[in-house]
Scaffold this motif. Structure first.
Motif, PDB file in Angstrom:
ATOM      1  N   GLN A   1      -9.172  -4.253   1.463  1.00 18.43           N
ATOM      2  CA  GLN A   1      -8.360  -4.173   0.244  1.00 18.43           C
ATOM      3  C   GLN A   1      -9.255  -4.136  -0.975  1.00 18.43           C
ATOM      4  OE1 GLN A   1      -5.491  -7.388  -0.310  1.00 18.43           O
ATOM      5  NE2 GLN A   1      -5.761  -7.285  -2.532  1.00 18.43           N
TER       6      GLN A   1
ATOM      7  N   TYR B   1       0.826  -1.209   0.000  1.00 20.74           N
ATOM      8  CA  TYR B   1       0.000   0.000   0.000  1.00 20.74           C
ATOM      9  C   TYR B   1       0.869   1.272   0.000  1.00 20.74           C
ATOM     10  CZ  TYR B   1      -3.701  -3.259   1.196  1.00 20.74           C
ATOM     11  OH  TYR B   1      -4.588  -4.308   1.171  1.00 20.74           O
TER      12      TYR B   1
ATOM     13  N   THR C   1      -4.492  -1.198  -3.594  1.00 17.31           N
ATOM     14  CA  THR C   1      -3.128  -1.722  -3.569  1.00 17.31           C
ATOM     15  C   THR C   1      -2.246  -0.940  -4.537  1.00 17.31           C
ATOM     16  OG1 THR C   1      -3.617  -3.326  -5.299  1.00 17.31           O
ATOM     17  CG2 THR C   1      -3.983  -4.024  -3.015  1.00 17.31           C
TER      18      THR C   1
END
Length: 245
Positions: free
Chosen positions: A175, A49, A82
């Motif tokens: 995510q 990240y 991401t």
């Protein structure tokens, strides 16, 4: 002899009692110090990240999130793209955004309430994010579920929750594999209205050139009495006399 036995028994009881207390104290785990919640630390621990962390810091949203979590009971839900998600953007997309647009994009990934996976089934669309403007459509996030799958769309991006990164009852971090781009950031701005041409000022009668015709008095006299009039009259008289004789 009997007193020695009693004394030995008392000493043994005291010894075993002391050992039991000592053993019980050493087996109890020491309480871990409760540290403040830190969103960037959570993402750094999870890995992948880096870009999102950089945006959180450059827009100072990381400080705002940490203050909200540690100084109030307010819950938060964060959709964390991401590094691969940012790599999937069109080249130059982030660089084309102003600082304000970057902040709005980060805020669009934050919901001001804690949402577990099961609670996504009961949310009302459009879901309000910290970017605001959900009613205008510029920052509308719509979430739907299919079983345990959570899908979301911004009107530009469609993605799903891929994994639960962190949850503690107050903060939930999920995510996602696509960056949520709100319409309010990527929609082309309307061109400014064209300025209508100024109307030309109508000419007033006073501005018109004077066309007054002047007539010379001598010319007027000639029109009424031509210069050859006596000669013409004499010839006419003579011709008339000849005809009578």
């Amino acid at each position: 002899m009997m007193m020695k036995q009693h004394l030995a028994i008392v000493l043994l009881v005291i010894f075993f009692h002391h050992c039991t207390i000592t053993s019980g104290q050493s087996s109890a785990p020491a309480p871990a110090p409760a540290g403040p919640t830190n969103i960037t630390a959570i993402l750094e621990k999870a890995g992948q990240y880096t870009t999102f962390i950089r945006l959180l810091k450059s827009t100072q949203m990381d400080d705002r999130i940490n203050i909200q979590l540690n100084n109030s009971n307010q819950g938060l839900t964060i959709f964390a793209p991401t590094d691969n998600a940012f790599s999937n953007l069109k080249p130059g997309t982030l660089n084309s955004f102003t600082d304000q647009q970057k902040a709005q994009m980060v805020q669009f990934h934050i919901v001001s309430s804690f949402l577990s996976i099961s609670q996504f089934q009961t949310v009302s669309n459009p879901v309000s994010t910290q970017a605001g403007g959900s009613n205008s459509g510029d920052f509308s996030l719509n979430i739907t579920t299919s079983g345990n799958q959570v899908n979301m769309t911004s009107g530009v991006t469609n993605t799903s929750v891929a994994n639960t990164v962190y949850t503690d009852g107050q903060l939930a971090v999920y995510q996602i594999d696509q960056v949520l781009l709100p319409l309010g950031v990527v929609r082309p701005s309307a061109p400014p209205p064209e300025t209508p041409p100024k109307a030309k000022k109508a000419a007033s009668p006073s501005d018109a050139p004077a066309t007054t015709a002047s007539v010379d008095s001598s010319d007027a006299t000639l029109l009424l009495f031509p210069r050859n009039a006596p000669i013409t009259l004499s010839l006419a008289v003579a011709a008339a006399a000849g005809l009578l004789s």
